[in-house]
Scaffold this motif. Structure first.
Motif: not given
Length: 227
Positions: A51, A55, A61, A63, A84
Motif C-alpha cells: 500500500l 501510494q 488511498f 484500507t 490509508i
C-alpha cells in the motif's frame, strides 16, 4: 509453535513477504490502472509495504486488513498520514462498508481456502469496472507428484484460476510471474530468519520441499482481473 507463529518469526521482518520485486508490484499496479484517487483494499496487508509503494507511485488511498498484531502495528506506523487506514482483524470476517476500485490479496489466498475461493469471496467488494488482483502460488504443470500436491491442495494451475475468474465475470488483463532468482532470494531470506530463530527442523523441512519439488513444479504469479 503453530504455523502463524513460525511465519511471523521467519517472515515478519520482511518488507515484501512474497517472491516479487517492487518493480513488478508497480507493474501490477499499472495493469490494474491505478492512479491518483484510486481506492484500494489490501487483504492481508502485512507490514503495509504494498500500500505504501502504490501510494507513493500512484497516489492511491484505501484500507489494509491484517490479522497479525505486530504487522498491523508496523503498517499503521508506515501508512500514517497517507490517507490509508489499517484494520487489525480477520479478513474472512471483515465485511467492508464500501466497495473499492481495486481489491488485492498477495500471498493471503490461503485464508479463504485458496486463490479460486479468494476470487469468489473478494469479487463482491470490487466496484463495477474495477480490478481484482491475486498474487499467489500456482502449478507450473498439470502433473505434480501426489505427495507434494497433497501438501498444497488449494493451489490451482494458472488456467484453473483464470477459468474461475471468467465464470465470475472477470477478465484477465495482466499477469506477471516471479523469476527463479526472485524465488531463491525470497526462500533464502526465510532460511536466514529460521537460522536466527534456531528453527532448524522447520528449516530442513522447507528446504527439502523447495529443492525436491518447489523449484520444478510451483510458480508464483500476480493475476490482474477486471470486473
Amino acid at each position: 509453535m503453530d504455523e502463524d507463529e513460525i511465519s511471523m518469526l521467519t517472515q515478519g521482518n520482511m518488507n515484501i513477504m512474497n517472491p516479487v520485486s517492487e518493480k513488478k508490484l508497480i507493474l501490477a499496479g499499472k495493469y490494474a490502472d491505478l492512479k491518483h484517487g484510486t481506492s484500494v483494499l489490501d487483504v492481508g496487508c502485512g507490514n503495509g509495504t504494498l500500500l505504501n509503494l502504490w501510494q507513493k507511485e500512484f497516489g492511491i488511498f484505501g484500507t489494509g486488513i491484517e490479522l497479525q498484531k505486530a504487522s498491523a502495528s508496523r503498517a499503521k506506523e508506515l501508512l500514517r498520514g497517507t490517507g490509508i487506514s489499517v484494520i487489525e482483524g480477520d479478513a474472512t470476517e471483515c465485511i467492508p462498508e464500501r466497495s473499492y476500485d481495486a481489491v488485492c490479496a498477495f500471498g493471503t489466498s490461503f485464508i479463504f481456502g485458496g486463490a479460486e475461493k479468494a476470487l469468489e469471496h473478494l469479487a463482491g467488494f470490487v466496484k463495477e469496472g474495477g480490478s481484482l488482483i491475486i498474487g499467489d502460488r500456482f502449478w507450473k504443470k498439470e502433473s505434480v507428484p501426489p505427495d507434494f500436491a497433497r501438501e498444497w491442495r488449494d493451489v490451482p494451475t494458472s488456467l484453473e484460476l483464470v477459468s474461475t475468474a471468467r465464470y465470475l465475470g472477470l477478465t484477465l488483463t495482466g499477469m506477471l510471474s516471479a523469476s527463479d532468482e526472485e524465488w531463491d532470494q525470497y526462500e533464502s531470506a526465510v532460511w536466514q530468519n529460521a537460522v536466527s530463530e534456531n528453527l532448524y527442523e522447520y528449516l530442513e523441512q522447507i528446504q527439502d520441499e523447495y529443492l525436491t519439488y518447489g523449484r520444478e513444479y510451483m510458480a508464483w504469479g500476480c493475476f490482474v482481473f477486471r470486473g
